[in-house]
Motif scaffolding. Structure first.
Motif, PDB file in Angstrom:
ATOM      1  N   LEU A 135       0.834  -1.198   0.000  1.00  0.00           N
ATOM      2  CA  LEU A 135       0.000   0.000   0.000  1.00  0.00           C
ATOM      3  C   LEU A 135       0.871   1.251   0.000  1.00  0.00           C
ATOM      4  O   LEU A 135       0.561   2.239  -0.684  1.00  0.00           O
ATOM      5  CB  LEU A 135      -0.914  -0.009   1.227  1.00  0.00           C
ATOM      6  N   ALA A 136       1.993   1.201   0.735  1.00  0.00           N
ATOM      7  CA  ALA A 136       2.902   2.345   0.786  1.00  0.00           C
ATOM      8  C   ALA A 136       3.510   2.620  -0.579  1.00  0.00           C
ATOM      9  O   ALA A 136       3.649   3.780  -0.986  1.00  0.00           O
ATOM     10  CB  ALA A 136       4.003   2.088   1.810  1.00  0.00           C
ATOM     11  N   ARG A 137       3.857   1.569  -1.322  1.00  0.00           N
ATOM     12  CA  ARG A 137       4.440   1.762  -2.655  1.00  0.00           C
ATOM     13  C   ARG A 137       3.435   2.402  -3.608  1.00  0.00           C
ATOM     14  O   ARG A 137       3.781   3.277  -4.397  1.00  0.00           O
ATOM     15  CB  ARG A 137       4.937   0.428  -3.218  1.00  0.00           C
ATOM     16  N   LEU A 138       2.188   1.971  -3.535  1.00  0.00           N
ATOM     17  CA  LEU A 138       1.159   2.574  -4.374  1.00  0.00           C
ATOM     18  C   LEU A 138       0.975   4.051  -4.026  1.00  0.00           C
ATOM     19  O   LEU A 138       0.882   4.911  -4.903  1.00  0.00           O
ATOM     20  CB  LEU A 138      -0.174   1.843  -4.196  1.00  0.00           C
ATOM     21  N   SER A 139       0.933   4.347  -2.724  1.00  0.00           N
ATOM     22  CA  SER A 139       0.735   5.723  -2.275  1.00  0.00           C
ATOM     23  C   SER A 139       1.909   6.608  -2.669  1.00  0.00           C
ATOM     24  O   SER A 139       1.728   7.758  -3.092  1.00  0.00           O
ATOM     25  CB  SER A 139       0.523   5.754  -0.756  1.00  0.00           C
ATOM     26  N   GLN A 140       3.119   6.084  -2.534  1.00  0.00           N
ATOM     27  CA  GLN A 140       4.316   6.851  -2.907  1.00  0.00           C
ATOM     28  C   GLN A 140       4.303   7.160  -4.403  1.00  0.00           C
ATOM     29  O   GLN A 140       4.657   8.263  -4.825  1.00  0.00           O
ATOM     30  CB  GLN A 140       5.572   6.075  -2.526  1.00  0.00           C
ATOM     31  N   HIS A 141       3.901   6.176  -5.197  1.00  0.00           N
ATOM     32  CA  HIS A 141       3.840   6.391  -6.637  1.00  0.00           C
ATOM     33  C   HIS A 141       2.794   7.453  -6.964  1.00  0.00           C
ATOM     34  O   HIS A 141       3.025   8.333  -7.806  1.00  0.00           O
ATOM     35  CB  HIS A 141       3.507   5.078  -7.356  1.00  0.00           C
ATOM     36  N   ALA A 205      -7.140  13.469 -12.424  1.00  0.00           N
ATOM     37  CA  ALA A 205      -6.190  13.633 -11.322  1.00  0.00           C
ATOM     38  C   ALA A 205      -6.521  12.796 -10.093  1.00  0.00           C
ATOM     39  O   ALA A 205      -5.631  12.296  -9.421  1.00  0.00           O
ATOM     40  CB  ALA A 205      -6.106  15.108 -10.946  1.00  0.00           C
ATOM     41  N   ASP A 206      -7.802  12.630  -9.789  1.00  0.00           N
ATOM     42  CA  ASP A 206      -8.166  11.994  -8.520  1.00  0.00           C
ATOM     43  C   ASP A 206      -8.504  10.509  -8.643  1.00  0.00           C
ATOM     44  O   ASP A 206      -8.727   9.844  -7.631  1.00  0.00           O
ATOM     45  CB  ASP A 206      -9.360  12.721  -7.901  1.00  0.00           C
ATOM     46  N   GLU A 207      -8.534   9.982  -9.855  1.00  0.00           N
ATOM     47  CA  GLU A 207      -9.028   8.606 -10.021  1.00  0.00           C
ATOM     48  C   GLU A 207      -8.100   7.561  -9.420  1.00  0.00           C
ATOM     49  O   GLU A 207      -8.566   6.593  -8.800  1.00  0.00           O
ATOM     50  CB  GLU A 207      -9.314   8.338 -11.500  1.00  0.00           C
ATOM     51  N   HIS A 208      -6.801   7.720  -9.597  1.00  0.00           N
ATOM     52  CA  HIS A 208      -5.880   6.764  -8.985  1.00  0.00           C
ATOM     53  C   HIS A 208      -5.953   6.836  -7.463  1.00  0.00           C
ATOM     54  O   HIS A 208      -5.875   5.806  -6.778  1.00  0.00           O
ATOM     55  CB  HIS A 208      -4.449   7.012  -9.461  1.00  0.00           C
ATOM     56  N   SER A 209      -6.117   8.033  -6.923  1.00  0.00           N
ATOM     57  CA  SER A 209      -6.233   8.196  -5.465  1.00  0.00           C
ATOM     58  C   SER A 209      -7.460   7.465  -4.938  1.00  0.00           C
ATOM     59  O   SER A 209      -7.417   6.807  -3.888  1.00  0.00           O
ATOM     60  CB  SER A 209      -6.314   9.683  -5.098  1.00  0.00           C
ATOM     61  N   GLN A 210      -8.567   7.564  -5.664  1.00  0.00           N
ATOM     62  CA  GLN A 210      -9.792   6.882  -5.249  1.00  0.00           C
ATOM     63  C   GLN A 210      -9.629   5.366  -5.288  1.00  0.00           C
ATOM     64  O   GLN A 210     -10.114   4.645  -4.410  1.00  0.00           O
ATOM     65  CB  GLN A 210     -10.953   7.316  -6.144  1.00  0.00           C
ATOM     66  N   ILE A 211      -8.933   4.878  -6.318  1.00  0.00           N
ATOM     67  CA  ILE A 211      -8.691   3.432  -6.430  1.00  0.00           C
ATOM     68  C   ILE A 211      -7.828   2.957  -5.269  1.00  0.00           C
ATOM     69  O   ILE A 211      -8.090   1.907  -4.654  1.00  0.00           O
ATOM     70  CB  ILE A 211      -8.040   3.099  -7.784  1.00  0.00           C
ATOM     71  N   ILE A 212      -6.800   3.730  -4.930  1.00  0.00           N
ATOM     72  CA  ILE A 212      -5.932   3.360  -3.804  1.00  0.00           C
ATOM     73  C   ILE A 212      -6.718   3.341  -2.501  1.00  0.00           C
ATOM     74  O   ILE A 212      -6.530   2.455  -1.649  1.00  0.00           O
ATOM     75  CB  ILE A 212      -4.738   4.332  -3.701  1.00  0.00           C
ATOM     76  N   ASP A 213      -7.621   4.310  -2.337  1.00  0.00           N
ATOM     77  CA  ASP A 213      -8.448   4.355  -1.125  1.00  0.00           C
ATOM     78  C   ASP A 213      -9.300   3.091  -1.000  1.00  0.00           C
ATOM     79  O   ASP A 213      -9.422   2.514   0.089  1.00  0.00           O
ATOM     80  CB  ASP A 213      -9.333   5.598  -1.160  1.00  0.00           C
ATOM     81  N   ALA A 214      -9.880   2.639  -2.110  1.00  0.00           N
ATOM     82  CA  ALA A 214     -10.689   1.413  -2.092  1.00  0.00           C
ATOM     83  C   ALA A 214      -9.823   0.196  -1.789  1.00  0.00           C
ATOM     84  O   ALA A 214     -10.238  -0.713  -1.058  1.00  0.00           O
ATOM     85  CB  ALA A 214     -11.403   1.237  -3.430  1.00  0.00           C
ATOM     86  N   ILE A 215      -8.608   0.182  -2.347  1.00  0.00           N
ATOM     87  CA  ILE A 215      -7.678  -0.924  -2.060  1.00  0.00           C
ATOM     88  C   ILE A 215      -7.332  -0.945  -0.585  1.00  0.00           C
ATOM     89  O   ILE A 215      -7.318  -2.010   0.061  1.00  0.00           O
ATOM     90  CB  ILE A 215      -6.402  -0.778  -2.917  1.00  0.00           C
ATOM     91  N   ALA A 216      -7.040   0.228  -0.019  1.00  0.00           N
ATOM     92  CA  ALA A 216      -6.658   0.320   1.398  1.00  0.00           C
ATOM     93  C   ALA A 216      -7.776  -0.193   2.302  1.00  0.00           C
ATOM     94  O   ALA A 216      -7.519  -0.801   3.347  1.00  0.00           O
ATOM     95  CB  ALA A 216      -6.317   1.767   1.752  1.00  0.00           C
ATOM     96  N   LYS A 217      -9.034   0.034   1.882  1.00  0.00           N
ATOM     97  CA  LYS A 217     -10.183  -0.423   2.669  1.00  0.00           C
ATOM     98  C   LYS A 217     -10.577  -1.858   2.323  1.00  0.00           C
ATOM     99  O   LYS A 217     -11.569  -2.367   2.845  1.00  0.00           O
ATOM    100  CB  LYS A 217     -11.365   0.516   2.433  1.00  0.00           C
TER     101      LYS A 217
END
Length: 255
Positions: A135-141, A205-217
């Motif tokens: 999850l950290a690697r995805l967020s850093q990217h 701009a926000d779509e990858h962030s939303q996908i990461i949020d769903a992954i984190a949950k």
């Protein structure tokens, strides 16, 4: 009587020559490593130039010119181009040479059809094997992508956006999915250039962030839905025509 001090003294000369010394083996290993490093470096530089839209679809990749630019033999360039052709990033045309792939409309549809099948599977596997490190690697990217957008570095935005999908597949832990996703991502980047899809709308701009949020949950259903919507946005932003300009290869790969 056997005298261990004489061991090897009566070996035939030819046999002695066939037994490489330790320094000889190390030198050969270094040569192989250098050769592989050069091959991979040239491959990555061409690959990134395509991802960053510095090399457009249909651009001719002249062996002789690339050999001069990278200061290697044409045979080495030929190896790299063959590897890129295997991944469908480059097209090898008999008697004419190598060109950056120029996907047709039908091929573009095929790419998105494949992505709609593969990427939900990637997300399910990634969520099932999720760790704090992944999850950290995805967020850093994603942070790098956000920073590139703020700096209005469009080349970096395009490259990082494509690499996000490849990274997710890599972190999912299935090498076959990762290889497929890498190829599909770069083909999508080619299509964005070819069919003039504006980066701002093709990869929001926000779509990858939303996908990461769903992954984190660990919300697989939401992550899959967001990914499919994301792919719809990219495909719907593409036009049916585009043109490629002549480019200066040396300018593109200038260090």
């Amino acid at each position: 009587m056997y005298d261990p001090r004489n061991f090897g003294n009566d070996l035939p000369a030819t046999l002695e020559l066939d037994m490489p010394t330790q320094p000889g083996r190390k030198a050969a290993a270094r040569t192989r490593l250098q050769r592989d490093s050069t091959h991979d470096e040239i491959y990555e530089r061409i690959y990134v130039a395509i991802l960053e839209h510095r090399l457009h679809p249909g651009t001719k990749l002249a062996e002789e010119r690339l050999a001069e630019i990278f200061d290697v033999s044409r045979a080495r360039i030929r190896e790299v181009l063959a590897r890129l052709a295997h991944e469908q990033i480059v097209e090898l045309v008999p008697q004419r040479g190598a060109y950056v792939a120029k996907p047709t409309i039908e091929q573009a549809r095929d790419v998105f059809e494949a992505r709609r099948l593969i990427e939900p599977a990637v997300l399910r596997r990634l969520i099932a094997t999720l760790t704090p490190e992944k999850l950290a690697r995805l967020s850093q990217h994603n942070d790098l992508e956000v920073d590139a957008r703020q700096r209005e570095d469009n080349r970096a935005v395009v490259r990082l956006s494509g690499e996000f999908h490849s990274l997710a597949a890599e972190l999912a832990g299935n090498s076959a999915l990762a290889r497929s996703m890498r190829e599909l991502s770069v083909l999508t980047c080619l299509m964005i250039v070819l069919y003039d899809a504006p980066t701002a709308t093709s990869c929001r701009a926000d779509e990858h962030s939303q996908i990461i949020d769903a992954i984190a949950k660990r919300d697989a259903a939401r992550a899959e839905r967001l990914m499919l919507e994301h792919l719809d946005h990219i495909q719907s932003s593409m036009k049916l025509e585009g043109a490629s300009d002549e480019v200066d290869l040396e300018e593109i790969f200038r260090r």
